[in-house]
Scaffold this motif. Structure first.
Motif, PDB file in Angstrom:
ATOM      1  N   PHE A   1       0.844  -1.191   0.000  1.00  0.00           N
ATOM      2  CA  PHE A   1       0.000   0.000   0.000  1.00  0.00           C
ATOM      3  C   PHE A   1       0.881   1.243   0.000  1.00  0.00           C
ATOM      4  O   PHE A   1       1.878   1.322   0.719  1.00  0.00           O
ATOM      5  N   TYR A   2       0.501   2.233  -0.822  1.00  0.00           N
ATOM      6  CA  TYR A   2       1.271   3.474  -0.880  1.00  0.00           C
ATOM      7  C   TYR A   2       0.459   4.647  -0.331  1.00  0.00           C
ATOM      8  O   TYR A   2       0.897   5.336   0.572  1.00  0.00           O
ATOM      9  N   ARG A   3      -0.741   4.892  -0.878  1.00  0.00           N
ATOM     10  CA  ARG A   3      -1.539   6.035  -0.459  1.00  0.00           C
ATOM     11  C   ARG A   3      -2.975   5.863  -0.952  1.00  0.00           C
ATOM     12  O   ARG A   3      -3.220   5.141  -1.903  1.00  0.00           O
ATOM     13  N   ALA A   4      -3.913   6.594  -0.323  1.00  0.00           N
ATOM     14  CA  ALA A   4      -5.322   6.571  -0.725  1.00  0.00           C
ATOM     15  C   ALA A   4      -5.687   7.883  -1.428  1.00  0.00           C
ATOM     16  O   ALA A   4      -5.125   8.944  -1.104  1.00  0.00           O
ATOM     17  N   TYR A   5      -6.608   7.806  -2.387  1.00  0.00           N
ATOM     18  CA  TYR A   5      -7.026   8.970  -3.177  1.00  0.00           C
ATOM     19  C   TYR A   5      -8.542   8.977  -3.295  1.00  0.00           C
ATOM     20  O   TYR A   5      -9.187   7.931  -3.292  1.00  0.00           O
ATOM     21  N   TRP A   6      -9.113  10.180  -3.459  1.00  0.00           N
ATOM     22  CA  TRP A   6     -10.558  10.298  -3.602  1.00  0.00           C
ATOM     23  C   TRP A   6     -11.024   9.955  -5.005  1.00  0.00           C
ATOM     24  O   TRP A   6     -12.155   9.520  -5.196  1.00  0.00           O
ATOM     25  N   THR A   7     -10.163  10.161  -6.006  1.00  0.00           N
ATOM     26  CA  THR A   7     -10.565   9.885  -7.385  1.00  0.00           C
ATOM     27  C   THR A   7      -9.611   8.882  -8.033  1.00  0.00           C
ATOM     28  O   THR A   7      -8.424   8.817  -7.684  1.00  0.00           O
ATOM     29  N   LYS A   8     -10.135   8.152  -8.997  1.00  0.00           N
ATOM     30  CA  LYS A   8      -9.309   7.198  -9.733  1.00  0.00           C
ATOM     31  C   LYS A   8      -8.237   7.932 -10.535  1.00  0.00           C
ATOM     32  O   LYS A   8      -7.090   7.481 -10.626  1.00  0.00           O
ATOM     33  N   ALA A   9      -8.603   9.083 -11.106  1.00  0.00           N
ATOM     34  CA  ALA A   9      -7.644   9.851 -11.902  1.00  0.00           C
ATOM     35  C   ALA A   9      -6.436  10.265 -11.065  1.00  0.00           C
ATOM     36  O   ALA A   9      -5.294  10.189 -11.522  1.00  0.00           O
ATOM     37  N   ALA A  10      -6.665  10.686  -9.830  1.00  0.00           N
ATOM     38  CA  ALA A  10      -5.556  11.089  -8.955  1.00  0.00           C
ATOM     39  C   ALA A  10      -4.664   9.895  -8.636  1.00  0.00           C
ATOM     40  O   ALA A  10      -3.436  10.007  -8.611  1.00  0.00           O
ATOM     41  N   CYS A  11      -5.264   8.748  -8.420  1.00  0.00           N
ATOM     42  CA  CYS A  11      -4.509   7.523  -8.132  1.00  0.00           C
ATOM     43  C   CYS A  11      -3.639   7.135  -9.334  1.00  0.00           C
ATOM     44  O   CYS A  11      -2.451   6.848  -9.185  1.00  0.00           O
ATOM     45  N   LEU A  12      -4.236   7.147 -10.522  1.00  0.00           N
ATOM     46  CA  LEU A  12      -3.494   6.778 -11.729  1.00  0.00           C
ATOM     47  C   LEU A  12      -2.383   7.780 -12.045  1.00  0.00           C
ATOM     48  O   LEU A  12      -1.283   7.387 -12.453  1.00  0.00           O
ATOM     49  N   THR A  13      -2.656   9.064 -11.833  1.00  0.00           N
ATOM     50  CA  THR A  13      -1.647  10.093 -12.082  1.00  0.00           C
ATOM     51  C   THR A  13      -0.438   9.897 -11.177  1.00  0.00           C
ATOM     52  O   THR A  13       0.707   9.975 -11.626  1.00  0.00           O
TER      53      THR A  13
END
Length: 69
Positions: free
Chosen positions: A28-40
């Motif tokens: 696990f690295y980090r959590a994001y609110w949007t899929k786009a932010a995670c992929l970026t």
């Protein structure tokens, strides 16, 4: 006669790199609110990664970034 271990024979020894070797797995690295932010973020970090949607410890659904190493 008593049984004695053969002297002068060396037991096999592992190097420091062999004893500390851990098989690669997802971390696990980090959590994001949007899929786009995670992929970026995954693209920016490079390497193998995946974004997985799920329920966080706070009871909210988020995108979780996992890295392979």
């Amino acid at each position: 006669m008593t049984a004695q271990a053969a002297e002068g024979t060396a037991s096999p020894q592992l190097s420091a790199s062999e004893t500390n070797a851990v098989p690669a797995s997802w971390h696990f690295y980090r959590a994001y609110w949007t899929k786009a932010a995670c992929l970026t973020e995954g693209d920016a970090l490079g390497g193998t990664y995946k974004c997985s949607y799920g329920l966080g410890n706070d009871g909210r659904y988020k995108w979780f970034l996992y890295r392979w190493y």
